[in-house]
Design a protein around this motif. Sequence first.
Motif, PDB file in Angstrom:
ATOM      1  N   MET A  61      19.464  47.541 -77.223  1.00 41.16           N
ATOM      2  CA  MET A  61      19.680  46.185 -77.088  1.00 41.16           C
ATOM      3  C   MET A  61      18.180  45.621 -76.394  1.00 41.16           C
ATOM      4  SD  MET A  61      22.341  43.705 -74.742  1.00 41.16           S
ATOM      5  CE  MET A  61      23.722  44.775 -75.474  1.00 41.16           C
ATOM      6  N   ARG A  62      17.657  44.487 -76.971  1.00 43.93           N
ATOM      7  CA  ARG A  62      16.442  44.000 -76.323  1.00 43.93           C
ATOM      8  C   ARG A  62      16.846  42.911 -75.516  1.00 43.93           C
ATOM      9  NH1 ARG A  62      14.792  38.992 -78.230  1.00 43.93           N
ATOM     10  NH2 ARG A  62      16.201  39.171 -79.881  1.00 43.93           N
ATOM     11  N   LEU A  63      15.986  42.900 -74.569  1.00 45.74           N
ATOM     12  CA  LEU A  63      16.537  41.891 -73.270  1.00 45.74           C
ATOM     13  C   LEU A  63      15.170  40.681 -73.318  1.00 45.74           C
ATOM     14  CD1 LEU A  63      17.133  44.244 -70.401  1.00 45.74           C
ATOM     15  CD2 LEU A  63      18.727  43.097 -71.995  1.00 45.74           C
ATOM     16  N   HIS A  64      14.126  40.965 -73.841  1.00 43.95           N
ATOM     17  CA  HIS A  64      13.168  39.934 -73.866  1.00 43.95           C
ATOM     18  C   HIS A  64      13.492  38.832 -75.004  1.00 43.95           C
ATOM     19  CE1 HIS A  64       9.022  38.401 -73.413  1.00 43.95           C
ATOM     20  NE2 HIS A  64       8.965  38.260 -74.775  1.00 43.95           N
ATOM     21  N   ASP A  65      13.145  37.649 -74.548  1.00 42.64           N
ATOM     22  CA  ASP A  65      13.566  36.599 -75.352  1.00 42.64           C
ATOM     23  C   ASP A  65      15.043  36.344 -75.666  1.00 42.64           C
ATOM     24  OD1 ASP A  65      11.021  35.551 -75.151  1.00 42.64           O
ATOM     25  OD2 ASP A  65      10.349  36.588 -77.076  1.00 42.64           O
ATOM     26  N   ARG A  66      15.965  36.816 -74.700  1.00 41.22           N
ATOM     27  CA  ARG A  66      17.219  36.711 -74.999  1.00 41.22           C
ATOM     28  C   ARG A  66      17.732  35.538 -73.984  1.00 41.22           C
ATOM     29  NH1 ARG A  66      19.833  41.116 -77.682  1.00 41.22           N
ATOM     30  NH2 ARG A  66      21.774  39.798 -77.584  1.00 41.22           N
ATOM     31  N   VAL A  67      18.788  34.824 -74.209  1.00 37.69           N
ATOM     32  CA  VAL A  67      19.510  34.175 -73.365  1.00 37.69           C
ATOM     33  C   VAL A  67      21.019  34.705 -73.231  1.00 37.69           C
ATOM     34  CG1 VAL A  67      20.130  31.816 -73.039  1.00 37.69           C
ATOM     35  CG2 VAL A  67      18.182  32.155 -74.498  1.00 37.69           C
ATOM     36  N   PHE A  68      21.006  34.981 -72.018  1.00 36.17           N
ATOM     37  CA  PHE A  68      22.332  35.513 -71.519  1.00 36.17           C
ATOM     38  C   PHE A  68      23.318  34.680 -70.582  1.00 36.17           C
ATOM     39  CE2 PHE A  68      19.852  39.607 -72.113  1.00 36.17           C
ATOM     40  CZ  PHE A  68      20.779  40.099 -73.011  1.00 36.17           C
ATOM     41  N   LEU A  69      24.455  34.421 -70.650  1.00 37.79           N
ATOM     42  CA  LEU A  69      25.400  33.792 -70.018  1.00 37.79           C
ATOM     43  C   LEU A  69      25.914  34.966 -68.978  1.00 37.79           C
ATOM     44  CD1 LEU A  69      27.032  31.588 -69.205  1.00 37.79           C
ATOM     45  CD2 LEU A  69      28.971  32.109 -70.687  1.00 37.79           C
ATOM     46  N   LEU A  70      25.627  34.803 -67.556  1.00 39.33           N
ATOM     47  CA  LEU A  70      26.048  35.548 -66.689  1.00 39.33           C
ATOM     48  C   LEU A  70      27.198  35.004 -65.881  1.00 39.33           C
ATOM     49  CD1 LEU A  70      25.715  38.436 -65.052  1.00 39.33           C
ATOM     50  CD2 LEU A  70      23.983  37.081 -63.624  1.00 39.33           C
ATOM     51  N   LEU A  71      28.391  35.865 -66.044  1.00 36.39           N
ATOM     52  CA  LEU A  71      29.471  35.547 -65.274  1.00 36.39           C
ATOM     53  C   LEU A  71      29.764  36.250 -63.902  1.00 36.39           C
ATOM     54  CD1 LEU A  71      31.868  35.045 -68.416  1.00 36.39           C
ATOM     55  CD2 LEU A  71      30.556  33.355 -67.437  1.00 36.39           C
ATOM     56  N   GLY A  72      29.926  35.701 -62.832  1.00 33.73           N
ATOM     57  CA  GLY A  72      29.675  36.398 -61.612  1.00 33.73           C
ATOM     58  C   GLY A  72      28.598  36.748 -61.044  1.00 33.73           C
ATOM     59  N   GLY A  73      27.456  35.698 -61.393  1.00 37.34           N
ATOM     60  CA  GLY A  73      26.234  35.877 -60.698  1.00 37.34           C
ATOM     61  C   GLY A  73      26.019  35.237 -59.493  1.00 37.34           C
ATOM     62  N   SER A  74      27.027  34.719 -58.806  1.00 34.63           N
ATOM     63  CA  SER A  74      26.728  34.165 -57.613  1.00 34.63           C
ATOM     64  C   SER A  74      26.860  35.269 -56.150  1.00 34.63           C
ATOM     65  CB  SER A  74      27.765  33.004 -57.351  1.00 34.63           C
ATOM     66  OG  SER A  74      29.152  33.615 -57.163  1.00 34.63           O
ATOM     67  N   GLY A  75      27.170  36.163 -56.516  1.00 36.43           N
ATOM     68  CA  GLY A  75      27.270  37.418 -55.370  1.00 36.43           C
ATOM     69  C   GLY A  75      27.403  38.811 -56.140  1.00 36.43           C
TER      70      GLY A  75
END
Length: 260
Positions: free
Chosen positions: A1-15
């Motif tokens: 899976m390529r990470l560069h130039d991707r847009v990820f929605l991160l759930l649970g990213g506050s801690g």
Amino acid sequence: MRLHDRVFLLLGGSGGIGKALIAPLVGAGARVIVASRHPERLEHREGVSPVYLDLASADLDQQLMRLNEAYPDIDGVIHCAGQNRFASLGKMPVAELDAQLMVNLRSALLVARHFAPRFEKAGQGALVFVGSTFGSIGFPGYTAYCASKFGLRGFTESLRRELADTPVQVVYVAPRATATAMNPEAVNQLNQALGNTMDPPEKVASEILRAMETDQRRRFLGWPERLFVVINGILPRIVDKAMLKQLPVIRRFLDSRALS
């Protein structure tokens, strides 16, 4: 899976694990949209966009639709939000039981229901779910949490097979005990008493990224926890006997939680 130039929605990213994922994702060239009930509390930095999202809300589906309109370039979701409560089932408040099922399981289903068809139509997309060793091994004091994580594991397995002929990637990563603020001190002491290793969030985050980058469908973390998962699936009575020996210690910490 390529990470560069991707847009990820991160759930649970506050801690915890989610927070530990932000820096390496940005460092890999991804843009991260961090969803939280309190986006104003999130650190502002380049490549990160805080947004409001309440995973326990009855109108989560509508919130996801509004989020999609605001960020139509999302092409990956990392679901590592979770709630737990260490308590015997009879002393578990209904509200806390509901919250665990809503956040740990229902929200994952709704997120996938929303984004999978969009990713399929776009010709690419990734759905990454962070589960738990307790999604494969039932543990006393975590009945509701285990139920939600067992459900999450089954859901991701069936979803991966349902989307096997599409370009949508479905990844499931199951950490063992992790040292996060979500754990009360009694749980930390219980893990110490039982000799359970607790990984730092940064180590778990690196393992999640490794699973993503190497296109692993499932990744179970920790040894001997991975062995116990296999044994529990084949010969659960062996694990039953081991848990029975630990039960007096577990009950002592359960009782201490009930009195606190």
